[in-house]
Scaffold this motif. Sequence first.
Motif, PDB file in Angstrom:
ATOM      1  N   ARG A   1       0.712  -1.164   0.127  1.00  0.00           N
ATOM      2  CA  ARG A   1       0.143   0.019  -0.027  1.00  0.00           C
ATOM      3  C   ARG A   1       0.801   1.413  -0.011  1.00  0.00           C
ATOM      4  O   ARG A   1       0.305   2.283  -0.741  1.00  0.00           O
ATOM      5  N   VAL A   2       1.886   1.248   0.685  1.00  0.00           N
ATOM      6  CA  VAL A   2       2.787   2.367   0.482  1.00  0.00           C
ATOM      7  C   VAL A   2       3.863   2.319  -0.469  1.00  0.00           C
ATOM      8  O   VAL A   2       3.900   3.426  -1.110  1.00  0.00           O
ATOM      9  N   GLU A   3       4.425   1.484  -0.627  1.00  0.00           N
ATOM     10  CA  GLU A   3       5.635   1.430  -1.612  1.00  0.00           C
ATOM     11  C   GLU A   3       5.174   1.068  -2.857  1.00  0.00           C
ATOM     12  O   GLU A   3       5.700   1.382  -3.934  1.00  0.00           O
ATOM     13  N   GLY A   4       3.943   0.346  -2.978  1.00  0.00           N
ATOM     14  CA  GLY A   4       3.348   0.214  -4.279  1.00  0.00           C
ATOM     15  C   GLY A   4       4.121  -1.060  -4.838  1.00  0.00           C
ATOM     16  O   GLY A   4       3.748  -1.239  -6.220  1.00  0.00           O
ATOM     17  N   LEU A   5       4.570  -2.053  -4.102  1.00  0.00           N
ATOM     18  CA  LEU A   5       4.838  -3.065  -4.915  1.00  0.00           C
ATOM     19  C   LEU A   5       3.845  -4.175  -4.996  1.00  0.00           C
ATOM     20  O   LEU A   5       2.967  -4.102  -4.353  1.00  0.00           O
ATOM     21  N   THR A   6       3.973  -4.985  -6.387  1.00  0.00           N
ATOM     22  CA  THR A   6       3.028  -5.988  -6.615  1.00  0.00           C
ATOM     23  C   THR A   6       3.176  -7.346  -5.887  1.00  0.00           C
ATOM     24  O   THR A   6       4.386  -7.146  -4.967  1.00  0.00           O
ATOM     25  N   TYR A   7       2.219  -8.042  -5.672  1.00  0.00           N
ATOM     26  CA  TYR A   7       2.454  -9.139  -4.816  1.00  0.00           C
ATOM     27  C   TYR A   7       3.715 -10.106  -5.098  1.00  0.00           C
ATOM     28  O   TYR A   7       4.265 -10.729  -4.247  1.00  0.00           O
TER      29      TYR A   7
END
Length: 194
Positions: free
Chosen positions: A156-162
Amino acid sequence: MRLTAAEFEGLPEPRLDDGDPLPPENRAPVRENGLEALYHAHSGRLLRFFSRRAGTTDAPDLVQETFVRMARIEPAACHRIESPGAFLTRIAANLVKDRARLAARRSSSCHVSYDEQVHGQVDPHRLLDDRDALARLEQAVARLNRRTREIFLLHRVEGLTYAEIADEVGMSVKGVKKQMAKALFQLRRDVGPL
């Protein structure tokens, strides 16, 4: 070639011809015109005057402007001035006033009126509610276990994918999805809809 003192005293005195320049002590003093004399007599005082009122960076320019204004006066009128120092001080004071008026005009032209339609839509109660909700969310995130919190923040903060999170924390993508579901469930329970 070096001469001893005795040899030097025996030399005849040099004679100056009409074409030779005179030594500095024999030169006739240069007569200053009235404005130059005023400048030499009052420029230091005016520099201090402007430094106190307009700052040291602009003071030399203002001294120059004072004497430019004095030079614009007709020569016949200059001879009738009883106290040129006081007159220069009056010119200097007027320059400071002119400068203040100009600054006031410039600042008033930069003024933007308050627009009720633009700013009137900010509700202070809403801002307080939002701040309280953010504080509750931060507390709820802090209560998550370490791994769940780390996965939630990475997504949610860093925006990384699963998949990127799975590589970073050493889990499967399915495990990351379970941790995210667990985090969202606990946060919705503690804070409300996200």
